[in-house]
Write an enzyme that holds these catalytic residues in place. Structure first.
Site, PDB file in Angstrom:
ATOM      1  N   TRP A   1       7.257   8.287  -8.194  1.00 16.37           N
ATOM      2  CA  TRP A   1       7.386   7.199  -7.230  1.00 16.37           C
ATOM      3  C   TRP A   1       8.744   7.324  -6.535  1.00 16.37           C
ATOM      4  CZ3 TRP A   1      11.167   3.325  -7.079  1.00 16.37           C
ATOM      5  CH2 TRP A   1      11.043   2.470  -5.960  1.00 16.37           C
TER       6      TRP A   1
ATOM      7  N   GLU B   1       2.579   7.491  -6.961  1.00 14.07           N
ATOM      8  CA  GLU B   1       2.439   6.037  -6.845  1.00 14.07           C
ATOM      9  C   GLU B   1       2.827   5.558  -5.454  1.00 14.07           C
ATOM     10  OE1 GLU B   1       4.713   3.978  -9.789  1.00 14.07           O
ATOM     11  OE2 GLU B   1       4.204   1.998  -9.004  1.00 14.07           O
TER      12      GLU B   1
ATOM     13  N   LYS C   1       3.050   2.599  -2.245  1.00 21.21           N
ATOM     14  CA  LYS C   1       3.614   1.258  -2.062  1.00 21.21           C
ATOM     15  C   LYS C   1       3.407   0.829  -0.606  1.00 21.21           C
ATOM     16  CE  LYS C   1       7.735  -1.103  -3.618  1.00 21.21           C
ATOM     17  NZ  LYS C   1       8.675  -1.130  -4.715  1.00 21.21           N
TER      18      LYS C   1
ATOM     19  N   ASP D   1      -0.344   0.630  -8.553  1.00 17.42           N
ATOM     20  CA  ASP D   1       0.466  -0.438  -9.141  1.00 17.42           C
ATOM     21  C   ASP D   1      -0.041  -1.764  -8.568  1.00 17.42           C
ATOM     22  OD1 ASP D   1       3.800  -0.817 -10.139  1.00 17.42           O
ATOM     23  OD2 ASP D   1       2.698  -2.430  -9.143  1.00 17.42           O
TER      24      ASP D   1
ATOM     25  N   HIS E   1       1.668  -3.314  -5.501  1.00 14.66           N
ATOM     26  CA  HIS E   1       2.000  -2.484  -4.350  1.00 14.66           C
ATOM     27  C   HIS E   1       0.998  -2.561  -3.218  1.00 14.66           C
ATOM     28  CE1 HIS E   1       4.973   0.310  -6.659  1.00 14.66           C
ATOM     29  NE2 HIS E   1       5.199  -0.967  -6.840  1.00 14.66           N
TER      30      HIS E   1
ATOM     31  N   HIS F   1      -0.414   1.006 -12.990  1.00 17.69           N
ATOM     32  CA  HIS F   1       0.751   0.222 -13.370  1.00 17.69           C
ATOM     33  C   HIS F   1       0.320  -1.229 -13.326  1.00 17.69           C
ATOM     34  CE1 HIS F   1       4.450   3.050 -12.789  1.00 17.69           C
ATOM     35  NE2 HIS F   1       3.690   3.376 -13.813  1.00 17.69           N
TER      36      HIS F   1
ATOM     37  N   ASP G   1       6.205  -7.846  -4.678  1.00 16.61           N
ATOM     38  CA  ASP G   1       6.207  -6.888  -5.789  1.00 16.61           C
ATOM     39  C   ASP G   1       7.299  -7.265  -6.788  1.00 16.61           C
ATOM     40  OD1 ASP G   1       5.775  -4.594  -7.277  1.00 16.61           O
ATOM     41  OD2 ASP G   1       7.131  -3.381  -6.057  1.00 16.61           O
TER      42      ASP G   1
ATOM     43  N   ASP H   1       7.247  -7.767 -10.077  1.00 18.29           N
ATOM     44  CA  ASP H   1       7.245  -7.195 -11.426  1.00 18.29           C
ATOM     45  C   ASP H   1       7.490  -8.226 -12.520  1.00 18.29           C
ATOM     46  OD1 ASP H   1       6.817  -4.197 -11.114  1.00 18.29           O
ATOM     47  OD2 ASP H   1       8.449  -4.525  -9.683  1.00 18.29           O
TER      48      ASP H   1
ATOM     49  N   ASP I   1       4.038  -1.918 -15.974  1.00 22.41           N
ATOM     50  CA  ASP I   1       5.273  -1.778 -15.201  1.00 22.41           C
ATOM     51  C   ASP I   1       5.751  -3.158 -14.777  1.00 22.41           C
ATOM     52  OD1 ASP I   1       7.392  -0.931 -13.703  1.00 22.41           O
ATOM     53  OD2 ASP I   1       6.206  -0.278 -11.988  1.00 22.41           O
TER      54      ASP I   1
HETATM   55  C1  RNT Z   1       8.451   0.658  -8.031  1.00 20.06           C
HETATM   56  C2  RNT Z   1       7.348   1.274  -8.797  1.00 20.06           C
HETATM   57  C3  RNT Z   1       7.759   2.179  -9.926  1.00 20.06           C
HETATM   58  C4  RNT Z   1       8.924   1.649 -10.698  1.00 20.06           C
HETATM   59  C5  RNT Z   1       9.273   2.476 -11.907  1.00 20.06           C
HETATM   60  C6  RNT Z   1      10.517   2.002 -12.546  1.00 20.06           C
HETATM   61  O1  RNT Z   1       8.026  -0.268  -7.125  1.00 20.06           O
HETATM   62  O2  RNT Z   1       6.501   0.286  -9.280  1.00 20.06           O
HETATM   63  O3  RNT Z   1       6.687   2.431 -10.744  1.00 20.06           O
HETATM   64  O4  RNT Z   1       8.723   0.339 -11.083  1.00 20.06           O
HETATM   65  O5  RNT Z   1       9.315   3.796 -11.587  1.00 20.06           O
HETATM   66 ZN    ZN Z   2       4.971   0.921 -10.655  1.00 22.87          ZN
END
Ligand code: RNT
Ligand code: ZN
Length: 408
Positions: free
Chosen positions: A185, A224, A226, A258, A261, A285, A293, A295, A325
């Site tokens: 990523w 990955e 986004k 993810d 994303h 993720h 986003d 998290d 994640d």
């Molecule tokens: C970032 C991505 C990625 C990170 C990690 C730490 O938006 O989700 O996966 O969170 O690599």
């Molecule tokens: Zn991620």
């Protein structure tokens, strides 16, 4: 017979009436690996640069006490967390969790030697490892431009980092007898209107070609995507379309989805079958975006349940590689890892306990009324009894882990 066992027997009979074999579910539940990210424990600080600030358009917000001060404390916290998580586990590392043993080694020069302790740790716990190159949080470079950097020297550095990382992934896979997924990523993108959106994508394509040039037996790469990040609000070259096309055209990587994303009303769950229809593997993720986003810690919420339901509906456990994640620094970090991991596994259990065969039968018959009725009735089944019994069998604390949690 303990209360937990008695309750399980009752629940087992009730599920049997719906055509669900709970013993078979439990056997499956423990065997499906969930790849837990290590970075919830220290806000993605890592060991390479203990003072560097996180960048790349991602952030761990909050200031809960107890962030690990050194590697030893980190490992203690990791053990505490993993002891409370039932079922088959893989641990996902980032390259910044390396151990340079006091040597001066560039991120583009790292080798398995910097990760031998992790392999010993994984062997000791009987878990697998996944890996992530760290294309951000580097003192010399701006993470807004890594694999798409027009400066050939800088781009080369990051390409070499990618190559070094997947070799380490291959080493993990070989040592542990379980394929390592190395997830790429990048935070590349632009804050404002970008006129030439093609050039960065051509550079990214070329960078990936170079990184993935050598086939590796024990490593599987994922990319990955986004939509946007902090500082990349207007344009992100590594979009889902880009990586999906790259994976389909080259066959050199799989796609990582993810949950945070995509646009807020977009669910990653609904996308799985578009990949499964072509026999593709996917990495996930599982995260919890709150408005963006963000998290947040994974919960047993509708989005997570739908993700797991999509896997269970097609028995796609070998194709869809579940990973987590999230990074929340506002609550106890060990507890955050435990809550998120247990919630992901609970959502998986709920998905497995759905009367899938019966629901499909009703659907194929066109009986959408009964399908909806059964979906709703199934929600009130005593899944908690099954979870408690699962924890007991796995020798992991049930809900009493909260009682023993020493935190505010
Ligand atoms: C970032 C991505 C990625 C990170 C990690 C730490 O938006 O989700 O996966 O969170 O690599
Ligand atoms: Zn991620």
């Amino acid at each position: 017979m303990s209360n937990t066992e008695r309750n399980y027997q009752i629940a087992k009979e009730m599920y049997a009436q719906l055509g669900v074999d709970t013993d078979a579910v439990l056997q499956k539940l423990t065997s499906v690996p969930i790849s837990l990210h290590c970075w919830q424990l220290d806000d993605l600080q890592g060991f390479e640069f203990p003072d560097i600030a996180l960048d790349g358009g991602i952030a761990a917000t909050g200031s809960a006490p107890g962030k690990p001060e050194d590697r030893e404390m980190f490992m203690r916290h990791l053990d505490q967390a993993l002891d409370l998580i039932p079922g088959r586990i893989k641990l996902a590392l980032h390259s910044i969790y390396m151990n340079k043993h006091g040597k001066k080694i560039g991120r583009n020069e790292i080798t398995p030697a910097e990760f031998t302790e992790w392999v010993d740790y994984a062997k000791g716990r009987g878990i697998g490892l996944d890996f992530n190159p760290t294309y951000f949080a580097h003192p010399d470079y701006d993470s807004g431009s890594t694999l798409t950097n027009p400066d050939e020297g800088i781009r080369r550095f990051w390409i070499e980092h990618g190559i070094a990382c997947r070799r380490i992934g291959d080493y993990f896979g070989r040592e542990l007898g379980e394929t390592c997924i190395t997830n790429h990523w990048i935070g590349d993108g632009s804050k404002d209107i970008t006129v030439d959106k093609l050039r960065p994508r051509l550079l990214l394509k070329d960078s990936l070609d170079q990184i993935f040039a050598q086939p590796l037996e024990h490593n599987l790469d994922s990319c990955e995507s986004k939509v946007f990040g902090l500082g990349s609000e207007s344009y992100v070259p590594g979009s889902n379309e880009f990586y999906t096309e790259y994976a389909a055209h080259t066959g050199r990587c799989i796609v990582c989805l993810d949950a945070g994303h995509f646009h807020p009303t977009e669910s990653i769950a609904s996308k799985f079958t578009s990949y499964l229809a072509f026999g593709d593997h996917l990495q996930l993720h599982v995260s919890r975006p709150v408005h963006w986003d963000s998290d947040h810690v994974v919960l047993v919420d509708d989005a997570t349940r739908e993700i797991m339901e999509e896997i269970a509906s097609y028995d796609a456990y070998d194709k869809v590689h579940i990973g987590t994640d999230f990074f929340d620094a506002s609550i106890n970090r060990v507890a955050a890892m435990v809550i998120g991991a247990r919630s992901a596994r609970k959502a998986l259990l709920l998905a497995m306990l759905r009367p899938i065969q019966e629901l499909k039968r009703l659907e194929y018959e066109g009986n959408t009324t009964k399908r909806l009725a059964l979906l709703e009735e199934a929600k009130m089944m005593p899944a908690g009894f099954i979870w408690d019994y699962f924890c007991m069998r796995e020798d992991v604390a049930g809900s009493e882990w909260i009682r023993d949690l020493h935190t505010r």
